[in-house]
Design a protein around this motif. Structure first.
Motif, PDB file in Angstrom:
ATOM      1  N   SER A 268       0.824  -1.212   0.000  1.00 18.97           N
ATOM      2  CA  SER A 268       0.000   0.000   0.000  1.00 18.97           C
ATOM      3  C   SER A 268       0.859   1.262   0.000  1.00 18.97           C
ATOM      4  N   THR A 269       2.069   1.143  -0.541  1.00 18.74           N
ATOM      5  CA  THR A 269       2.976   2.282  -0.654  1.00 18.74           C
ATOM      6  C   THR A 269       3.302   2.459  -2.132  1.00 18.74           C
ATOM      7  N   TYR A 270       3.095   3.650  -2.662  1.00 17.91           N
ATOM      8  CA  TYR A 270       3.145   3.853  -4.106  1.00 17.91           C
ATOM      9  C   TYR A 270       4.272   4.819  -4.462  1.00 17.91           C
ATOM     10  N   PRO A 285       2.229   3.365   5.190  1.00 22.93           N
ATOM     11  CA  PRO A 285       1.225   2.993   4.185  1.00 22.93           C
ATOM     12  C   PRO A 285       0.491   4.206   3.612  1.00 22.93           C
ATOM     13  N   ASN A 286       0.013   4.000   2.379  1.00 20.18           N
ATOM     14  CA  ASN A 286      -0.806   4.997   1.684  1.00 20.18           C
ATOM     15  C   ASN A 286      -0.075   6.310   1.434  1.00 20.18           C
ATOM     16  N   THR A 287       1.232   6.211   1.216  1.00 18.36           N
ATOM     17  CA  THR A 287       1.987   7.368   0.748  1.00 18.36           C
ATOM     18  C   THR A 287       2.167   7.232  -0.762  1.00 18.36           C
ATOM     19  N   PRO A 303       1.614   8.281   6.990  1.00 20.57           N
ATOM     20  CA  PRO A 303       0.536   7.866   6.082  1.00 20.57           C
ATOM     21  C   PRO A 303      -0.153   9.028   5.365  1.00 20.57           C
ATOM     22  N   HIS A 304      -0.652   8.708   4.164  1.00 25.85           N
ATOM     23  CA  HIS A 304      -1.493   9.608   3.366  1.00 25.85           C
ATOM     24  C   HIS A 304      -0.759  10.881   2.949  1.00 25.85           C
TER      25      HIS A 304
END
Length: 471
Positions: A268-270, A285-287, A303-304
């Motif tokens: 979940s890391t892009y 996660p979610n970065t 995150p985010h």
């Protein structure tokens, strides 16, 4: 052939690429040309071109057709030549459009919708092709679910034929080695055999796969080169597009972890391929890190966080929910949570940008602080400055022009202050809370600009007596 032999001797390592990108991609159900759909943040054909260049190709020819103006706008700035396939008459017709008679050396033919291809893959194909002194080769892969791919039929290990799935027998369909759609050929082989391909099929199209049978019949040296299954990953619909993106992000995550980057949840890391992250940094996660972003060592990205084309120093903390674009954050600074740094913003060492702070085109000095609920635009802020809550630089005027605010070193700005630009604040100034500053302030001064407080005692009238309720 003697003439061709001399040409090959003169240019033994010359490599050309023919990239097919003329198709409509109807299964994408999108008005955008298929090869321009983004995979892990960039148009898929861009990845094919980059891999080709890194592999040593000096002559890159892209075959365009559907949506050619858009395709050209993306690929021509990358230094490739575009050739038009006037009518959709099959893959061999597309290759003909590249004017193969003007190509020298070895030629790789591939589709523009294979975004997982890498330079090392192409180099391996070319090396084996040259070592085996082939005239023609097809790149194959063994996959778990061959589906509609053409099957590779061998006899005693040698390539015998490519059989399309729709024409294959039940036994042939059991074969798991498939045609990836990538071919390597000598330029003179293409020039000789492409004109011999016929369109004797239901669709009346010219297929490049027919080169294989023509060359085998003529006793040319033809072989099938086995490659990794990833090479066979093409994109024909939105589901395959999402799958290819997932694979590319996974590949990047694995490489970063191999280089010492900590990831809480790689799935979940892009992180786009072009991004650099230093060893010891932590990605939550979610970065999403994209473009030319560079992150130093021992930096924490919570995150985010979305970060595009930004440069982050060492030991920086970017807290949750922050958005950075074309920004620079120097070492040991902290940003967020929920901060927004817009283009041309630079945050100095050990500075702090807190929650719900937005900056645009700002130079924010070393050890300065803007804790919360602040907008700074078109401003230069010195070192060790305290920006109070609710501070605004009023940079956009009625004449629709933007003006600059300059604040010196060690300035204390009280909460709820507005700076009406253009304006300059000297060093060691104190700005009283609730001020609207419209004039320059000299060094070491106190500036207060607010309405005078008025107190009227006994102002609040007594509440009227309430009637008693009847029992």
């Amino acid at each position: 052939m003697a003439k061709n032999d001399k040409k090959e001797a003169a240019e033994p390592n010359k490599l050309a690429m023919i990239i097919l990108a003329a198709g409509k991609g109807t299964r994408m159900k999108s008005p955008l040309p298929k090869v321009l759909h983004p995979v892990a943040g960039r148009p898929m054909i861009e990845k094919v071109i980059q891999a080709s260049k890194k592999a040593g190709a000096t002559d890159l020819r892209v075959i365009v057709g559907h949506g050619q103006a858009l395709v050209r706008s993306v690929v021509e700035p990358m230094g490739v030549s575009c050739f038009v396939q006037e009518n959709q008459l099959g893959t061999a017709d597309a290759v003909k459009a590249a004017q193969v008679e003007t190509i020298e050396g070895d030629v790789v033919i591939m589709n523009g919708d294979h975004p997982l291809i890498e330079a090392e893959d192409i180099k391996k194909f070319i090396t084996l092709f040259r070592e085996e002194k082939c005239d023609l080769a097809v790149v194959t892969a063994v996959v778990k679910k061959p589906g509609e791919f053409g099957r590779i039929v061998r006899h005693k290990g040698d390539l015998k034929a490519i059989v399309e799935a729709k024409d294959a027998s039940a036994d042939t369909l059991k074969i798991r080695e498939i045609n990836t759609g990538i071919y390597i050929a000598k330029a003179e082989t293409l020039a000789e055999y492409l004109p011999q391909i016929k369109n004797h099929n239901a669709k009346k199209e010219f297929y490049v796969t027919d080169l294989i049978s023509l060359c085998i019949e003529d006793d040319c040296k033809v072989m099938a080169i086995k490659a990794s299954p990833k090479v066979a990953v093409g994109v024909n619909n939105q589901q395959e597009l999402a799958h290819a993106t997932k694979l590319l992000f996974k590949r990047k995550a694995l490489r970063l972890m191999e280089d010492g980057v900590l990831m809480i949840d790689p799935a979940s890391t892009y992180v786009e391929e072009s991004v650099e992250v230093g060893a010891g940094s932590v990605l939550f996660p979610n970065t999403f890190l994209r473009g030319s972003t560079k992150v130093g060592s021992f930096t924490v990205i919570e995150p985010h966080v979305f970060m595009s084309d930004s440069e982050i120093g060492d030991s920086v903390q970017v807290r949750a929910g922050s958005y950075l674009e074309q920004a620079i954050v120097h070492s040991r600074a902290s940003v967020g949570p929920y901060a927004r740094l817009r283009p041309q913003t630079t945050i100095g060492e050990e500075a702090h940008v807190g929650n719900f702070v937005e900056m645009k085109k700002v130079k924010f000095g070393k050890k300065s602080k803007a804790g919360h609920l602040t907008y700074l635009g078109d401003a230069e802020i010195g070192e060790d400055v305290n920006i109070g809550c609710g501070t605004i630089t009023c940079n956009y005027a009625a004449d629709k022009k933007k003006y600059q605010t300059k604040i010196g070193n060690r300035v204390f700005v009280g909460s709820d202050t507005q700076f009406v630009a253009p304006i300059e604040i000297g060093d060691d100034v104190v700005i009283g809370s609730g001020s609207t500053i419209t004039k320059n302030v000299p060094a070491k001064a106190l500036a207060v600009a607010r309405g005078k407080q008025v107190i009227k005692e006994n102002y609040t009238p007594k509440a009227p007596a309430q009637p008693k309720s009847e029992e």
